[in-house]
Structure formats: C-alpha cells, structure tokens
Design a protein around this motif. Structure first.
Motif, PDB file in Angstrom:
ATOM      1  N   MET A  59     127.574  56.630  -3.566  1.00 24.88           N
ATOM      2  CA  MET A  59     126.490  57.559  -3.248  1.00 24.88           C
ATOM      3  C   MET A  59     127.031  58.773  -2.482  1.00 24.88           C
ATOM      4  SD  MET A  59     123.286  58.133  -3.585  1.00 24.88           S
ATOM      5  CE  MET A  59     121.963  59.115  -2.895  1.00 24.88           C
ATOM      6  N   LYS A  60     127.942  58.498  -1.551  1.00 21.46           N
ATOM      7  CA  LYS A  60     128.525  59.564  -0.757  1.00 21.46           C
ATOM      8  C   LYS A  60     129.285  60.541  -1.646  1.00 21.46           C
ATOM      9  CE  LYS A  60     131.664  60.335   3.138  1.00 21.46           C
ATOM     10  NZ  LYS A  60     132.535  59.665   4.143  1.00 21.46           N
ATOM     11  N   HIS A  61     130.049  59.993  -2.621  1.00 19.10           N
ATOM     12  CA  HIS A  61     130.813  60.852  -3.520  1.00 19.10           C
ATOM     13  C   HIS A  61     129.889  61.653  -4.427  1.00 19.10           C
ATOM     14  CE1 HIS A  61     134.621  59.183  -2.262  1.00 19.10           C
ATOM     15  NE2 HIS A  61     134.160  57.953  -2.456  1.00 19.10           N
ATOM     16  N   LEU A  62     128.751  61.053  -4.812  1.00 19.71           N
ATOM     17  CA  LEU A  62     127.789  61.754  -5.656  1.00 19.71           C
ATOM     18  C   LEU A  62     127.196  62.948  -4.916  1.00 19.71           C
ATOM     19  CD1 LEU A  62     126.059  62.022  -8.205  1.00 19.71           C
ATOM     20  CD2 LEU A  62     124.445  60.387  -7.193  1.00 19.71           C
ATOM     21  N   VAL A  63     126.799  62.710  -3.660  1.00 19.03           N
ATOM     22  CA  VAL A  63     126.229  63.790  -2.846  1.00 19.03           C
ATOM     23  C   VAL A  63     127.255  64.892  -2.641  1.00 19.03           C
ATOM     24  CG1 VAL A  63     125.334  64.378  -0.568  1.00 19.03           C
ATOM     25  CG2 VAL A  63     124.594  62.273  -1.691  1.00 19.03           C
ATOM     26  N   LYS A  64     128.510  64.506  -2.361  1.00 21.77           N
ATOM     27  CA  LYS A  64     129.571  65.489  -2.163  1.00 21.77           C
ATOM     28  C   LYS A  64     129.807  66.302  -3.430  1.00 21.77           C
ATOM     29  CE  LYS A  64     134.394  65.983  -0.733  1.00 21.77           C
ATOM     30  NZ  LYS A  64     135.634  65.264  -0.306  1.00 21.77           N
ATOM     31  N   GLY A  65     129.775  65.610  -4.601  1.00 18.16           N
ATOM     32  CA  GLY A  65     129.974  66.310  -5.862  1.00 18.16           C
ATOM     33  C   GLY A  65     128.866  67.298  -6.149  1.00 18.16           C
ATOM     34  N   LEU A  66     127.606  66.886  -5.884  1.00 15.36           N
ATOM     35  CA  LEU A  66     126.469  67.778  -6.104  1.00 15.36           C
ATOM     36  C   LEU A  66     126.521  68.969  -5.151  1.00 15.36           C
ATOM     37  CD1 LEU A  66     123.612  65.144  -6.600  1.00 15.36           C
ATOM     38  CD2 LEU A  66     124.677  66.572  -8.358  1.00 15.36           C
ATOM     39  N   TRP A  67     126.938  68.694  -3.915  1.00 14.25           N
ATOM     40  CA  TRP A  67     127.056  69.770  -2.922  1.00 14.25           C
ATOM     41  C   TRP A  67     128.066  70.813  -3.368  1.00 14.25           C
ATOM     42  CZ3 TRP A  67     124.833  71.916   1.145  1.00 14.25           C
ATOM     43  CH2 TRP A  67     125.603  72.684   2.037  1.00 14.25           C
ATOM     44  N   GLU A  68     129.199  70.357  -3.896  1.00 15.16           N
ATOM     45  CA  GLU A  68     130.248  71.278  -4.319  1.00 15.16           C
ATOM     46  C   GLU A  68     129.874  72.051  -5.575  1.00 15.16           C
ATOM     47  OE1 GLU A  68     133.692  68.827  -4.644  1.00 15.16           O
ATOM     48  OE2 GLU A  68     134.084  68.819  -2.470  1.00 15.16           O
ATOM     49  N   LEU A  69     128.881  71.561  -6.326  1.00 14.38           N
ATOM     50  CA  LEU A  69     128.418  72.284  -7.507  1.00 14.38           C
ATOM     51  C   LEU A  69     127.579  73.507  -7.139  1.00 14.38           C
ATOM     52  CD1 LEU A  69     127.430  69.395  -9.949  1.00 14.38           C
ATOM     53  CD2 LEU A  69     129.366  70.969 -10.167  1.00 14.38           C
ATOM     54  N   LEU A  70     127.020  73.487  -5.932  1.00 17.64           N
ATOM     55  CA  LEU A  70     126.198  74.610  -5.496  1.00 17.64           C
ATOM     56  C   LEU A  70     127.075  75.832  -5.251  1.00 17.64           C
ATOM     57  CD1 LEU A  70     123.869  72.829  -2.917  1.00 17.64           C
ATOM     58  CD2 LEU A  70     123.242  73.582  -5.215  1.00 17.64           C
ATOM     59  N   PRO A  71     126.563  77.036  -5.520  1.00 23.82           N
ATOM     60  CA  PRO A  71     127.331  78.256  -5.199  1.00 23.82           C
ATOM     61  C   PRO A  71     127.639  78.320  -3.703  1.00 23.82           C
ATOM     62  CG  PRO A  71     125.448  78.762  -6.603  1.00 23.82           C
ATOM     63  CD  PRO A  71     125.281  77.338  -6.172  1.00 23.82           C
ATOM     64  N   LEU A  72     128.765  78.942  -3.375  1.00 20.78           N
ATOM     65  CA  LEU A  72     129.181  79.045  -1.978  1.00 20.78           C
ATOM     66  C   LEU A  72     128.110  79.695  -1.112  1.00 20.78           C
ATOM     67  CD1 LEU A  72     131.315  78.876   0.272  1.00 20.78           C
ATOM     68  CD2 LEU A  72     132.224  81.058  -0.535  1.00 20.78           C
ATOM     69  N   SER A  73     127.448  80.728  -1.628  1.00 20.62           N
ATOM     70  CA  SER A  73     126.425  81.418  -0.839  1.00 20.62           C
ATOM     71  C   SER A  73     125.265  80.494  -0.506  1.00 20.62           C
ATOM     72  CB  SER A  73     125.919  82.647  -1.598  1.00 20.62           C
ATOM     73  OG  SER A  73     125.386  82.279  -2.859  1.00 20.62           O
ATOM     74  N   VAL A  74     124.889  79.612  -1.450  1.00 24.40           N
ATOM     75  CA  VAL A  74     123.786  78.668  -1.206  1.00 24.40           C
ATOM     76  C   VAL A  74     124.206  77.633  -0.168  1.00 24.40           C
ATOM     77  CG1 VAL A  74     122.318  76.906  -2.243  1.00 24.40           C
ATOM     78  CG2 VAL A  74     122.828  79.004  -3.507  1.00 24.40           C
ATOM     79  N   ARG A  75     125.432  77.124  -0.293  1.00 20.47           N
ATOM     80  CA  ARG A  75     125.916  76.133   0.678  1.00 20.47           C
ATOM     81  C   ARG A  75     125.948  76.719   2.085  1.00 20.47           C
ATOM     82  NH1 ARG A  75     130.231  75.205  -3.099  1.00 20.47           N
ATOM     83  NH2 ARG A  75     131.742  75.865  -1.516  1.00 20.47           N
ATOM     84  N   ARG A  76     126.397  77.950   2.189  1.00 19.73           N
ATOM     85  CA  ARG A  76     126.468  78.578   3.514  1.00 19.73           C
ATOM     86  C   ARG A  76     125.079  78.824   4.095  1.00 19.73           C
ATOM     87  NH1 ARG A  76     131.305  80.384   5.411  1.00 19.73           N
ATOM     88  NH2 ARG A  76     130.271  81.950   6.710  1.00 19.73           N
ATOM     89  N   LEU A  77     124.114  79.196   3.256  1.00 21.55           N
ATOM     90  CA  LEU A  77     122.744  79.385   3.732  1.00 21.55           C
ATOM     91  C   LEU A  77     122.168  78.081   4.276  1.00 21.55           C
ATOM     92  CD1 LEU A  77     121.127  81.782   1.094  1.00 21.55           C
ATOM     93  CD2 LEU A  77     121.484  82.239   3.522  1.00 21.55           C
ATOM     94  N   VAL A  78     122.433  76.980   3.579  1.00 20.52           N
ATOM     95  CA  VAL A  78     121.943  75.680   4.036  1.00 20.52           C
ATOM     96  C   VAL A  78     122.555  75.335   5.394  1.00 20.52           C
ATOM     97  CG1 VAL A  78     121.943  73.195   3.569  1.00 20.52           C
ATOM     98  CG2 VAL A  78     121.485  74.809   1.717  1.00 20.52           C
ATOM     99  N   VAL A  79     123.863  75.555   5.523  1.00 26.98           N
ATOM    100  CA  VAL A  79     124.541  75.271   6.794  1.00 26.98           C
ATOM    101  C   VAL A  79     123.987  76.155   7.907  1.00 26.98           C
ATOM    102  CG1 VAL A  79     126.758  75.389   8.009  1.00 26.98           C
ATOM    103  CG2 VAL A  79     126.655  74.438   5.700  1.00 26.98           C
ATOM    104  N   HIS A  80     123.761  77.440   7.614  1.00 27.22           N
ATOM    105  CA  HIS A  80     123.201  78.353   8.616  1.00 27.22           C
ATOM    106  C   HIS A  80     121.837  77.858   9.094  1.00 27.22           C
ATOM    107  CE1 HIS A  80     126.510  80.860   7.862  1.00 27.22           C
ATOM    108  NE2 HIS A  80     126.015  81.612   6.900  1.00 27.22           N
ATOM    109  N   GLU A  81     120.996  77.399   8.153  1.00 19.99           N
ATOM    110  CA  GLU A  81     119.654  76.944   8.516  1.00 19.99           C
ATOM    111  C   GLU A  81     119.717  75.682   9.376  1.00 19.99           C
ATOM    112  OE1 GLU A  81     116.700  76.660   5.529  1.00 19.99           O
ATOM    113  OE2 GLU A  81     117.114  78.616   4.666  1.00 19.99           O
TER     114      GLU A  81
END
Length: 229
Positions: free
Chosen positions: A1-23
């Motif tokens: 499950m952890k690897h699945l979440v990590k894989g899905l997270w890495e599929l997101l564009p960098l800008s989206v990942r950074r916005l989530v982290v900022h929030e």
C-alpha cells in the motif's frame, strides 16, 4: 500500500505535489501559531519577521471571506450545493489563516554561524551558507511583480506588501527553487524585514572572519537610494 501511494504521488506533476506540501505546511502552521511556537529557529539564532506590510490586507481578506461564507450559507437553498459551497468556503478561509500563520511562524533566520535563511511562509525557503554574503545593505524599494520575482539583471526579489527593505550581495550565484518548483540563480537578493537594521546588524556580527570583499569580513552599508525596479 505504501509503495502504491508513493507511486501515485510521483505520477502527479511537480507543481501539484509542491502545492499539496505548501497547503499541509500552512495548516500545520496554524497549530504552531496557536502554541506560539516558531519553526526552524535554534539557540543563538536571530529571527526576523517580515509580515507587517501584509498583515492588514490578509486579515481584511479573511473578514471578507467570512462574510461571504455566511451570506452563501443563508442564500443557497439546495442542500448538496449548500454543503459543497460551505465546505470550500470554510477551507479557503482556513487556508488564508494558514498562509498568514506560516509567515508568522517561519521568519527569516540569521544562524549562529553567520548563515542566512530567507523564507516566505511555507512557499519559499532559501538557505545562504555562512560566508556567501559579501555585502548587506538597507535598500528600500517598492517593486512590482510576484512574491518571488526574478529580475533580468540576475537578482531575485522576495516582495512582501509591494516592498523590499534589504539587499544581500553574494560571492557567487546561488540556486533557489520557486514555489512551484522552477529553479533559478541569483547573485543579489532583495527581501523585506520588519526591522532591517536589526537583521543587518545580526548578520554582520555573526559573519565569519575572512569572508566578504578581499577577506575583510562582511561589508555593510546604511540606507541606499532606491534604484528603478
């Protein structure tokens, strides 16, 4: 499950990942603010706030959003639309508080070793190593542009409330990361501090001997005449 979440997270564009982290960091900052704690400040370090120019504007926006949320809650008759609108409005309201809280709890920091950490809430974080600053000066400007604004002359401006009050010149260009992940380099950085003289004094006092022009230590100067932005 952890690897699945990590894989899905890495599929997101960098800008989206950074916005989530900022929030997430902004929301966590509300907790720090309530506890009257600040992030990333160690013993012997000087913290410099920078929120004064934007505080009144931010709280005005919070008040307007609160009034808007109450009005929509009264006006909208459809339960599903009412629930969605109320949720999004309340989340936006909390996020605005979080952005301000992040700025309050994440000030600029002059390290005990003479390093300098420049921040804007959870959106921007730049560490300048000890000895990398060759000159610091009070330089009041009222530039136009975004909060993190690169300039054609190789400088970077961190604008708060349409102003900057300090400028640091670096021994060599330093790489920085903008809020959505784009990178750049700058040899001069202009930023705002509510008490620029205190930050300049703290940085000068902590700068290691042998740094600065001709190995003479950090050069500083007082009020500088604003140049065209």
């Amino acid at each position: 499950m952890k690897h699945l979440v990590k894989g899905l997270w890495e599929l997101l564009p960098l800008s989206v990942r950074r916005l989530v982290v900022h929030e997430v960091r902004a929301l966590y900052s509300i907790w720090l603010w309530l506890l009257r704690r600040r992030h990333g400040i160690g013993p012997g370090e000087h913290a410099a706030g920078y929120t004064a120019p934007q505080t009144a504007t931010m709280w005005a926006w919070v008040f307007i959003s609160l009034v808007e949320t109450v009005a929509l809650a009264v006006i909208i008759p459809w339960p599903l639309v009412h629930a969605i609108t109320l949720y999004t409005s309340l989340y936006g309201l909390v996020l605005m508080v979080g952005i301000q809280a992040a700025c309050v709890t994440r000030p600029h920091v002059v390290g005990a070793d003479g390093s300098l950490r420049l921040r804007f809430g959870a959106l921007f974080d730049l560490r300048i190593p000890a000895g990398a600053v060759t000159r610091v000066r009070i330089d009041r400007r009222f530039p136009e542009g975004r909060m993190v604004q690169p300039r054609d002359d190789g400088s970077l401006e961190l604008i708060v409330g349409s102003q900057t009050t300090l400028a640091v010149e670096l021994a060599e260009p330093l790489t920085y990361v903008r809020p959505l992940g784009r990178r750049g380099t700058a040899h001069t950085i202009r930023f705002h501090a509510d008490d620029p003289a205190a930050l300049m004094e703290a940085l000068t006092r902590r700068t290691p001997a042998g740094s600065g022009p001709a190995g003479s230590g950090l050069a500083k100067s007082g009020q500088a005449e604003p140049e065209p932005a």
